[in-house]
Motif scaffolding. Structure first.
Motif, mmCIF file in Angstrom:
data_model
loop_
_atom_site.group_PDB
_atom_site.id
_atom_site.type_symbol
_atom_site.label_atom_id
_atom_site.label_comp_id
_atom_site.label_asym_id
_atom_site.label_seq_id
_atom_site.Cartn_x
_atom_site.Cartn_y
_atom_site.Cartn_z
ATOM 1 N N ALA A 1 4.100 4.326 -13.911
ATOM 2 C CA ALA A 1 4.632 5.446 -13.554
ATOM 3 C C ALA A 1 4.489 6.487 -14.736
ATOM 4 O O ALA A 1 4.199 7.844 -14.157
ATOM 5 C CB ALA A 1 6.207 5.351 -13.265
ATOM 6 N N ILE A 2 4.366 6.309 -15.761
ATOM 7 C CA ILE A 2 4.260 7.366 -17.047
ATOM 8 C C ILE A 2 2.680 7.733 -16.734
ATOM 9 O O ILE A 2 2.372 9.076 -16.567
ATOM 10 C CB ILE A 2 4.497 6.824 -18.419
ATOM 11 C CG1 ILE A 2 6.030 6.488 -18.670
ATOM 12 C CG2 ILE A 2 3.811 7.755 -19.467
ATOM 13 C CD1 ILE A 2 5.977 5.737 -19.862
ATOM 14 N N LEU A 3 1.817 7.009 -16.761
ATOM 15 C CA LEU A 3 0.442 7.437 -16.517
ATOM 16 C C LEU A 3 0.349 8.263 -15.246
ATOM 17 O O LEU A 3 -0.429 9.232 -15.054
ATOM 18 C CB LEU A 3 -0.479 6.183 -16.121
ATOM 19 C CG LEU A 3 -0.723 5.163 -17.667
ATOM 20 C CD1 LEU A 3 -1.589 3.887 -17.354
ATOM 21 C CD2 LEU A 3 -1.329 6.204 -18.574
ATOM 22 N N PHE A 4 0.956 7.971 -13.978
ATOM 23 C CA PHE A 4 0.834 8.853 -12.920
ATOM 24 C C PHE A 4 1.335 10.258 -12.957
ATOM 25 O O PHE A 4 1.109 10.946 -12.667
ATOM 26 C CB PHE A 4 1.558 7.832 -11.788
ATOM 27 C CG PHE A 4 1.570 8.471 -10.460
ATOM 28 C CD1 PHE A 4 0.296 8.696 -9.517
ATOM 29 C CD2 PHE A 4 2.596 9.371 -9.917
ATOM 30 C CE1 PHE A 4 0.189 9.400 -8.492
ATOM 31 C CE2 PHE A 4 2.622 9.877 -8.828
ATOM 32 C CZ PHE A 4 1.387 10.125 -7.863
ATOM 33 N N ALA A 5 2.473 10.128 -13.566
ATOM 34 C CA ALA A 5 3.048 11.229 -14.050
ATOM 35 C C ALA A 5 2.404 12.168 -14.703
ATOM 36 O O ALA A 5 2.263 13.553 -14.544
ATOM 37 C CB ALA A 5 4.684 11.073 -14.665
ATOM 38 N N VAL A 6 1.623 11.532 -15.811
ATOM 39 C CA VAL A 6 0.771 12.318 -16.698
ATOM 40 C C VAL A 6 -0.163 13.068 -15.966
ATOM 41 O O VAL A 6 -0.566 14.154 -15.892
ATOM 42 C CB VAL A 6 0.397 11.714 -17.877
ATOM 43 C CG1 VAL A 6 -0.686 12.385 -18.604
ATOM 44 C CG2 VAL A 6 1.768 11.347 -18.968
ATOM 45 N N LEU B 1 10.643 14.086 -12.100
ATOM 46 C CA LEU B 1 11.026 13.015 -11.339
ATOM 47 C C LEU B 1 10.917 11.821 -12.078
ATOM 48 O O LEU B 1 11.440 10.918 -11.681
ATOM 49 C CB LEU B 1 9.984 13.087 -10.150
ATOM 50 C CG LEU B 1 10.147 12.178 -9.039
ATOM 51 C CD1 LEU B 1 11.178 12.136 -8.247
ATOM 52 C CD2 LEU B 1 8.787 12.325 -8.277
ATOM 53 N N LEU B 2 9.954 11.648 -12.869
ATOM 54 C CA LEU B 2 9.802 10.412 -13.809
ATOM 55 C C LEU B 2 11.092 10.060 -14.305
ATOM 56 O O LEU B 2 11.655 8.982 -14.525
ATOM 57 C CB LEU B 2 8.612 10.505 -14.679
ATOM 58 C CG LEU B 2 8.432 9.309 -15.577
ATOM 59 C CD1 LEU B 2 8.311 8.035 -14.523
ATOM 60 C CD2 LEU B 2 7.199 9.391 -16.440
ATOM 61 N N PRO C 1 15.026 7.911 -19.616
ATOM 62 C CA PRO C 1 14.804 8.955 -20.658
ATOM 63 C C PRO C 1 13.690 8.659 -21.650
ATOM 64 O O PRO C 1 12.966 9.608 -21.758
ATOM 65 C CB PRO C 1 16.051 8.998 -21.471
ATOM 66 C CG PRO C 1 16.696 7.502 -21.344
ATOM 67 C CD PRO C 1 16.340 7.146 -20.025
ATOM 68 N N TYR C 2 13.195 7.440 -21.849
ATOM 69 C CA TYR C 2 12.029 7.088 -22.621
ATOM 70 C C TYR C 2 10.786 7.525 -21.905
ATOM 71 O O TYR C 2 9.697 8.056 -22.332
ATOM 72 C CB TYR C 2 11.996 5.793 -23.153
ATOM 73 C CG TYR C 2 13.202 5.529 -23.876
ATOM 74 C CD1 TYR C 2 13.233 6.246 -25.188
ATOM 75 C CD2 TYR C 2 13.899 4.559 -23.868
ATOM 76 C CE1 TYR C 2 14.567 5.870 -25.861
ATOM 77 C CE2 TYR C 2 15.147 4.283 -24.581
ATOM 78 C CZ TYR C 2 15.397 5.044 -25.603
ATOM 79 O OH TYR C 2 16.545 4.797 -26.343
ATOM 80 N N ALA C 3 10.546 7.105 -20.636
ATOM 81 C CA ALA C 3 9.632 7.148 -19.845
ATOM 82 C C ALA C 3 9.342 8.678 -19.431
ATOM 83 O O ALA C 3 8.195 9.346 -19.768
ATOM 84 C CB ALA C 3 9.662 6.801 -18.622
ATOM 85 N N LEU D 1 5.818 14.792 -23.182
ATOM 86 C CA LEU D 1 5.426 14.965 -24.529
ATOM 87 C C LEU D 1 3.764 14.940 -24.738
ATOM 88 O O LEU D 1 3.037 15.686 -24.953
ATOM 89 C CB LEU D 1 5.900 13.714 -25.626
ATOM 90 C CG LEU D 1 5.333 13.848 -27.005
ATOM 91 C CD1 LEU D 1 5.818 15.315 -27.699
ATOM 92 C CD2 LEU D 1 5.690 12.860 -27.922
ATOM 93 N N VAL D 2 3.307 13.906 -23.830
ATOM 94 C CA VAL D 2 1.880 13.654 -23.672
ATOM 95 C C VAL D 2 1.242 14.617 -22.546
ATOM 96 O O VAL D 2 -0.011 14.968 -22.866
ATOM 97 C CB VAL D 2 1.684 12.275 -23.293
ATOM 98 C CG1 VAL D 2 0.284 11.789 -22.820
ATOM 99 C CG2 VAL D 2 2.056 11.289 -24.426
ATOM 100 N N ALA D 3 1.772 15.008 -21.441
ATOM 101 C CA ALA D 3 1.104 15.499 -20.665
ATOM 102 C C ALA D 3 0.755 16.816 -20.780
ATOM 103 O O ALA D 3 -0.630 17.207 -20.576
ATOM 104 C CB ALA D 3 2.178 15.812 -19.155
#
Length: 186
Positions: A21-26, A62-63, A69-71, A77-79
Protein backbone atom coordinates in the motif's frame (compact mmCIF):
# COMPACT_ATOMS: atom_id res chain seq x y z
CA UNK A 1 -31.44 -6.86 2.33
CA UNK A 2 -29.42 -5.54 5.21
CA UNK A 3 -25.71 -6.20 4.80
CA UNK A 4 -23.36 -5.28 7.55
CA UNK A 5 -19.98 -4.06 6.42
CA UNK A 6 -17.14 -5.33 8.57
CA UNK A 7 -14.48 -2.71 9.10
CA UNK A 8 -10.91 -3.65 9.85
CA UNK A 9 -8.75 -1.95 12.39
CA UNK A 10 -5.38 -0.70 11.24
CA UNK A 11 -3.64 -3.26 13.46
CA UNK A 12 -5.30 -6.12 11.54
CA UNK A 13 -3.54 -5.24 8.29
CA UNK A 14 -0.40 -7.28 7.58
CA UNK A 15 3.02 -5.71 7.18
CA UNK A 16 3.25 -7.02 3.61
CA UNK A 17 -0.07 -5.41 2.72
CA UNK A 18 0.99 -2.12 4.32
CA UNK A 19 4.27 -2.22 2.37
CA UNK A 20 2.46 -2.75 -0.92
CA UNK A 21 0.00 0.00 0.00
CA UNK A 22 2.91 2.39 0.73
CA UNK A 23 4.42 1.67 -2.69
CA UNK A 24 1.06 2.21 -4.38
CA UNK A 25 0.43 5.45 -2.47
CA UNK A 26 3.88 6.80 -3.31
CA UNK A 27 3.45 5.90 -6.99
CA UNK A 28 0.04 7.56 -7.02
CA UNK A 29 1.38 10.64 -5.21
CA UNK A 30 4.06 10.97 -7.90
CA UNK A 31 1.96 10.14 -10.98
CA UNK A 32 -1.36 11.84 -10.16
CA UNK A 33 0.15 15.36 -9.93
CA UNK A 34 1.86 14.79 -13.28
CA UNK A 35 -1.47 13.80 -14.85
CA UNK A 36 -3.17 16.84 -13.31
CA UNK A 37 -0.42 19.19 -14.52
CA UNK A 38 -0.56 17.71 -18.02
CA UNK A 39 -4.35 18.11 -18.00
CA UNK A 40 -3.91 21.73 -16.94
CA UNK A 41 -1.54 22.34 -19.83
CA UNK A 42 -3.83 20.52 -22.27
CA UNK A 43 -6.87 22.57 -21.28
CA UNK A 44 -4.95 25.83 -21.14
CA UNK A 45 -5.29 26.46 -17.42
CA UNK A 46 -1.63 25.87 -16.65
CA UNK A 47 0.07 23.86 -13.95
CA UNK A 48 -1.50 25.94 -11.16
CA UNK A 49 -4.30 23.40 -11.25
CA UNK A 50 -2.07 21.22 -9.08
CA UNK A 51 -2.09 23.85 -6.35
CA UNK A 52 -5.86 23.98 -6.68
CA UNK A 53 -6.61 20.22 -6.64
CA UNK A 54 -3.78 19.06 -4.32
CA UNK A 55 -3.39 15.69 -6.07
CA UNK A 56 -0.36 14.57 -4.06
CA UNK A 57 -2.32 14.79 -0.81
CA UNK A 58 -5.08 12.33 -1.69
CA UNK A 59 -3.15 9.08 -1.63
CA UNK A 60 -1.18 10.01 1.48
CA UNK A 61 -4.31 10.89 3.45
CA UNK A 62 -6.09 7.76 2.19
CA UNK A 63 -3.16 5.53 3.11
CA UNK A 64 -2.96 6.99 6.61
CA UNK A 65 -6.69 6.43 7.11
CA UNK A 66 -6.49 2.84 5.87
CA UNK A 67 -3.07 1.58 6.92
CA UNK A 68 -2.16 3.67 9.95
CA UNK A 69 0.27 6.37 11.04
CA UNK A 70 3.55 4.68 10.15
CA UNK A 71 2.49 3.75 6.64
CA UNK A 72 1.00 7.21 6.06
CA UNK A 73 4.06 8.97 7.48
CA UNK A 74 6.53 6.88 5.45
CA UNK A 75 4.63 7.48 2.21
CA UNK A 76 4.25 11.17 3.04
CA UNK A 77 7.98 11.47 3.64
CA UNK A 78 9.11 9.51 0.58
CA UNK A 79 6.60 10.62 -2.09
CA UNK A 80 7.69 14.26 -2.46
CA UNK A 81 11.37 13.24 -2.46
CA UNK A 82 10.82 10.70 -5.24
CA UNK A 83 8.63 13.15 -7.13
CA UNK A 84 11.32 15.81 -6.92
CA UNK A 85 14.03 13.37 -8.03
CA UNK A 86 11.99 12.21 -11.04
CA UNK A 87 10.12 15.36 -12.07
CA UNK A 88 11.67 18.36 -10.31
CA UNK A 89 8.34 18.93 -8.54
CA UNK A 90 7.73 20.20 -5.98
CA UNK A 91 10.36 22.90 -6.42
CA UNK A 92 13.50 22.65 -4.31
CA UNK A 93 12.42 25.71 -2.31
CA UNK A 94 9.10 24.12 -1.34
CA UNK A 95 10.31 20.49 -1.07
CA UNK A 96 11.10 20.53 2.67
CA UNK A 97 7.78 22.15 3.53
CA UNK A 98 5.67 19.86 1.36
CA UNK A 99 7.59 16.85 2.67
CA UNK A 100 6.86 17.74 6.29
CA UNK A 101 3.25 18.56 5.38
CA UNK A 102 2.64 15.20 3.69
CA UNK A 103 4.46 13.37 6.48
CA UNK A 104 2.13 15.10 8.95
CA UNK A 105 -0.97 14.31 6.85
CA UNK A 106 -0.10 10.63 6.74
CA UNK A 107 0.78 10.48 10.43
CA UNK A 108 -2.28 12.44 11.59
CA UNK A 109 -4.68 10.49 9.35
CA UNK A 110 -3.26 7.26 10.72
CA UNK A 111 -3.47 8.40 14.32
CA UNK A 112 -7.20 9.12 14.01
CA UNK A 113 -7.93 6.14 11.75
CA UNK A 114 -9.22 3.81 14.48
CA UNK A 115 -11.15 6.45 16.40
CA UNK A 116 -14.94 6.59 16.45
CA UNK A 117 -14.98 9.94 14.65
CA UNK A 118 -16.83 10.15 11.34
CA UNK A 119 -14.37 9.77 8.46
CA UNK A 120 -15.00 13.31 7.23
CA UNK A 121 -13.87 14.60 10.64
CA UNK A 122 -10.79 12.36 10.51
CA UNK A 123 -9.90 13.90 7.14
CA UNK A 124 -10.45 17.40 8.52
CA UNK A 125 -8.26 16.68 11.56
CA UNK A 126 -5.47 15.40 9.30
CA UNK A 127 -5.82 18.41 6.97
CA UNK A 128 -5.59 20.87 9.84
CA UNK A 129 -2.65 19.01 11.42
CA UNK A 130 -0.72 18.89 8.14
CA UNK A 131 -1.29 22.55 7.39
CA UNK A 132 -0.47 23.60 10.96
CA UNK A 133 2.82 21.69 11.00
CA UNK A 134 3.71 23.08 7.57
CA UNK A 135 2.96 26.62 8.79
CA UNK A 136 5.21 26.18 11.82
CA UNK A 137 8.04 24.90 9.64
CA UNK A 138 7.61 27.75 7.15
CA UNK A 139 7.73 30.28 9.98
CA UNK A 140 10.80 28.57 11.42
CA UNK A 141 12.44 28.48 8.00
CA UNK A 142 11.79 32.14 7.35
CA UNK A 143 12.54 33.62 10.77
CA UNK A 144 15.21 31.26 12.08
CA UNK A 145 16.94 30.09 8.91
CA UNK A 146 16.37 33.01 6.55
CA UNK A 147 14.38 31.07 3.94
CA UNK A 148 13.10 33.19 1.05
CA UNK A 149 9.66 31.56 1.08
CA UNK A 150 7.04 34.26 1.64
CA UNK A 151 5.13 33.80 4.90
CA UNK A 152 1.94 34.66 3.01
CA UNK A 153 2.18 31.27 1.30
CA UNK A 154 0.73 29.73 4.45
CA UNK A 155 -2.61 31.40 3.75
CA UNK A 156 -2.46 31.59 -0.04
CA UNK A 157 -1.85 27.85 -0.35
CA UNK A 158 -5.03 27.23 1.64
CA UNK A 159 -7.11 29.60 -0.47
CA UNK A 160 -5.61 28.28 -3.71
CA UNK A 161 -6.23 24.69 -2.60
CA UNK A 162 -9.78 25.10 -1.29
CA UNK A 163 -11.21 23.03 -4.16
CA UNK A 164 -8.81 20.18 -3.37
CA UNK A 165 -9.54 20.45 0.34
CA UNK A 166 -13.29 20.18 -0.29
CA UNK A 167 -12.76 17.29 -2.73
CA UNK A 168 -10.74 15.48 -0.07
CA UNK A 169 -13.54 15.98 2.46
CA UNK A 170 -16.05 14.53 -0.03
CA UNK A 171 -14.07 11.80 -1.79
CA UNK A 172 -11.85 10.37 0.94
CA UNK A 173 -14.72 9.21 3.19
CA UNK A 174 -16.28 7.50 0.15
CA UNK A 175 -12.97 5.82 -0.73
CA UNK A 176 -12.43 4.68 2.86
CA UNK A 177 -15.94 3.22 2.94
CA UNK A 178 -15.36 1.45 -0.40
CA UNK A 179 -11.98 0.12 0.79
CA UNK A 180 -13.48 -1.21 4.00
CA UNK A 181 -16.43 -2.78 2.19
CA UNK A 182 -14.17 -4.32 -0.44
CA UNK A 183 -11.51 -5.34 2.07
CA UNK A 184 -8.82 -3.73 -0.13
CA UNK A 185 -6.15 -3.95 2.54
CA UNK A 186 -6.99 -7.26 4.21
Amino acid sequence: MNQRVRTYSVSEITTMTKSIAILFAVATAVLLPQAVHQGGRLFGVGTGIGEMLLPMHFSILLLGLLAGPYAGAIAGLVAPLISFALTGMPTSVMLPYITIELFSYGMAAGLVADTKLPTVVKVLVAQVAGRAVRAVFILFGVYALGSNVPVAIIWTSITAGIVGIVLQLILLPMLVRAAEAGKWLK
